[in-house]
Design an enzyme around this catalytic site. Sequence first.
Site, PDB file in Angstrom:
ATOM      1  CD  GLU A   1      -2.878   0.796   2.488  1.00 27.18           C
ATOM      2  OE1 GLU A   1      -3.664   1.710   2.717  1.00 27.18           O
ATOM      3  OE2 GLU A   1      -2.744  -0.187   3.236  1.00 27.18           O
TER       4      GLU A   1
ATOM      5  NE  ARG B   1       2.591  -7.501  10.367  1.00 23.23           N
ATOM      6  CZ  ARG B   1       2.000  -6.969   9.306  1.00 23.23           C
ATOM      7  NH1 ARG B   1       1.181  -7.659   8.573  1.00 23.23           N
ATOM      8  NH2 ARG B   1       2.253  -5.714   8.959  1.00 23.23           N
TER       9      ARG B   1
ATOM     10  CE  LYS C   1       2.647   0.325   5.103  1.00 21.63           C
ATOM     11  NZ  LYS C   1       2.169  -0.015   3.752  1.00 21.63           N
TER      12      LYS C   1
HETATM   13  P1  ATP Z   1       2.276  -2.015   8.120  1.00 18.58           P
HETATM   14  O1  ATP Z   1       1.468  -2.675   9.186  1.00 18.58           O
HETATM   15  O2  ATP Z   1       3.716  -1.920   8.401  1.00 18.58           O
HETATM   16  O3  ATP Z   1       1.697  -0.718   7.676  1.00 18.58           O
HETATM   17  P2  ATP Z   1       1.040  -3.378   5.963  1.00 18.58           P
HETATM   18  O4  ATP Z   1       0.810  -4.822   6.007  1.00 18.58           O
HETATM   19  O5  ATP Z   1      -0.127  -2.485   6.120  1.00 18.58           O
HETATM   20  O6  ATP Z   1       2.233  -3.039   6.912  1.00 18.58           O
HETATM   21  P3  ATP Z   1       1.373  -3.260   3.153  1.00 18.58           P
HETATM   22  O7  ATP Z   1       1.933  -2.167   2.332  1.00 18.58           O
HETATM   23  O8  ATP Z   1      -0.063  -3.553   3.049  1.00 18.58           O
HETATM   24  O9  ATP Z   1       1.756  -2.955   4.640  1.00 18.58           O
HETATM   25  O10 ATP Z   1       2.213  -4.580   2.951  1.00 18.58           O
HETATM   26  C1  ATP Z   1       2.581  -5.118   1.710  1.00 18.58           C
HETATM   27  C2  ATP Z   1       2.935  -6.566   1.913  1.00 18.58           C
HETATM   28  O11 ATP Z   1       3.986  -6.706   2.870  1.00 18.58           O
HETATM   29  C3  ATP Z   1       1.755  -7.337   2.450  1.00 18.58           C
HETATM   30  O12 ATP Z   1       1.644  -8.536   1.720  1.00 18.58           O
HETATM   31  C4  ATP Z   1       2.102  -7.600   3.889  1.00 18.58           C
HETATM   32  O13 ATP Z   1       1.539  -8.802   4.316  1.00 18.58           O
HETATM   33  C5  ATP Z   1       3.628  -7.632   3.868  1.00 18.58           C
HETATM   34  N1  ATP Z   1       4.177  -7.233   5.170  1.00 18.58           N
HETATM   35  C6  ATP Z   1       3.963  -6.080   5.831  1.00 18.58           C
HETATM   36  N2  ATP Z   1       4.590  -6.079   7.019  1.00 18.58           N
HETATM   37  C7  ATP Z   1       5.232  -7.268   7.120  1.00 18.58           C
HETATM   38  C8  ATP Z   1       6.055  -7.877   8.112  1.00 18.58           C
HETATM   39  N3  ATP Z   1       6.348  -7.265   9.254  1.00 18.58           N
HETATM   40  N4  ATP Z   1       6.549  -9.125   7.860  1.00 18.58           N
HETATM   41  C9  ATP Z   1       6.264  -9.749   6.712  1.00 18.58           C
HETATM   42  N5  ATP Z   1       5.503  -9.232   5.735  1.00 18.58           N
HETATM   43  C10 ATP Z   1       4.981  -8.011   5.924  1.00 18.58           C
HETATM   44 MG    MG Z   2      -1.788  -2.850   4.670  1.00 18.60          MG
END
Ligand code: ATP
Ligand code: MG
Length: 561
Positions: free
Chosen positions: A43, A268, A278
């Site tokens: 995202e 994760r 983020k």
């Molecule tokens: P955050 O909680 O840090 O904002 P998010 O999951 O909302 O992370 P996205 O941009 O939606 O962030 O993530 C893109 C991809 O990265 C998704 O497939 C998500 O599952 C993966 N991802 C995000 N954080 C992690 C993590 N800590 N470990 C492994 N994969 C992750």
């Molecule tokens: Mg997300």
Amino acid sequence: MAEETKSPAELSAGNFITEFIKEDTAEGGRYEGKTVHTRFPPEPNGYLHIGHAKAVCVDFGIAEKFGGMCNLRMDDTNPTKEDVEYVDAIKEDIKWLGFTWDDRFYFASEYFDKMYGYAVELIKKGLAYVCELTPEQMKANRGDLSKPAVSPYRDRPVEESLDLFERMKNGEFEDGKMTLRARIDLASGNFNMRDPVIYRINRIHHHRTGDKWCIYPMYDFAHPIEDALEGITHSLCTLEFEDHRPLYDWVINNTSVPCVPRQIEFARLGITNTVMSKRKLRLLVEDGHVNGWDDPRMPTLCGLRRRGYTPASIRNFCERIGVAKTNSVVDYAFLEHCLREDLNLNAQRVMVVLDPVKLVITNYPEGQTESFEIENNPNKPEDGKRTISFSRECFIERSDFIEEKIKGYNRLYPGNEVRLKSAYIVKCTGCKKDDDGNIIEVYAEYDPLTRGGDTPDGRKVRGTIHWVDAESYVDAEVRLYDNLFTDPEPDVGDKNFLDFINPSSLVTLTGCKAEPSLAAANEASRYQFMRLGYFCADKDSTPEHLIFNRSVSLKDSFNKK
Ligand code: ATP
Ligand code: MG
């Protein structure tokens, strides 16, 4: 988990995801003969962090392993806080890690028209309806494990829903006034299946589609469609989506999408002494706790890059922590360990004095200079040698001299001999102090028979110290970093992570003395400052004002554990 590192054999043995994919692509499998196709769907509302790096390595890495493809898709269905700055940064970070999406770069918003069409299809099939409950009413009507949800609009005629949905799209209703809900199962034990909202009204300007849309699809509806439209075979995501998989499959099975992707979840990544969401990282930036997203203390990829992390060290780290089905927190020391391994092999060895005091070699002729050839990297003879100069005065670390001997101290004190690394053995004869009692010069005599640092008579010299010639050196600023948070898990439970910010996470030293070769440092240079750690030039470093970041210390706290 990080405690045990895996052998190469274990690594190539794969993991539960690769096992699933092998089954799927084998004879009789659901994707027999098909090319494995994955995607990474960030995202664009912030910079990528080391947790994302794990997902990138899983998504792109697994496609690579199976000779398949991985798409890069900006998941921009939620129009808040999206920014072109983030899109560019995400691309840069993935390229830096060494992965490529070729020409397969997409925005989920490109599919808004098609998503709308699939929503209409669901309504026509009697599988979706327009609901007029407010968010509060919907919550109050959710039911619980023993009580099904209540949804008064669920049996509204298809024609009516079709009409209302179109008018929702045309902007006839206020934000929040109506939603489109999938008609699934009000009594499901999985609350995601209790007629979830799949479209809501939200008048927000979208950075790509502008004001064309005032209704936006929910993630759980949008994501499976995006995957199917791109021909994704395996949609790899993190564990929090496990409970959403029945809905993912429901959308795929009940719309006429062109393919049937399989969602597989993995754990994760969490790392000690940092935060990974983020939202929290943005707060650190916006409230000025750090100097931007690429502050070398941040767990972002741009921060780690500026800190001196190499793509190889991060990919190696991601490979070795593996993929599992249980969330775990990996010790930060393991990430550092992976960097140290890379830099130990590849970094150039140089001498820099961080806290300088002058050493005068009183029996060395004034005006004389000689030079020594030293290897750039004893682990890589092919990196060649360079010349360093030596004269009557040099800089040494203040901590390498004491006025009175203490037990176990093998460096300079009156009467003791030490080796000036690669140069000569010198014997300390005393020091000079200013009126306040500060030591301003240390004195020693050298033994001309020990050129190169060897003792021809075999006498034992225990201490070896680094030095920089005072006739030819460059000044440098050096930044030393420590954990950003003092608590290993600053954001678990009801802790407020801002309460645990480490006040000494950045120590800036100025007036450090470096050997002249460092004037040529660039962003690609990686150094071991002898006895001090691994360093890289900061992106703000210039030949006139050199700045070095300590990437990692020499001492490995991971090996000790
Ligand atoms: P955050 O909680 O840090 O904002 P998010 O999951 O909302 O992370 P996205 O941009 O939606 O962030 O993530 C893109 C991809 O990265 C998704 O497939 C998500 O599952 C993966 N991802 C995000 N954080 C992690 C993590 N800590 N470990 C492994 N994969 C992750
Ligand atoms: Mg997300």
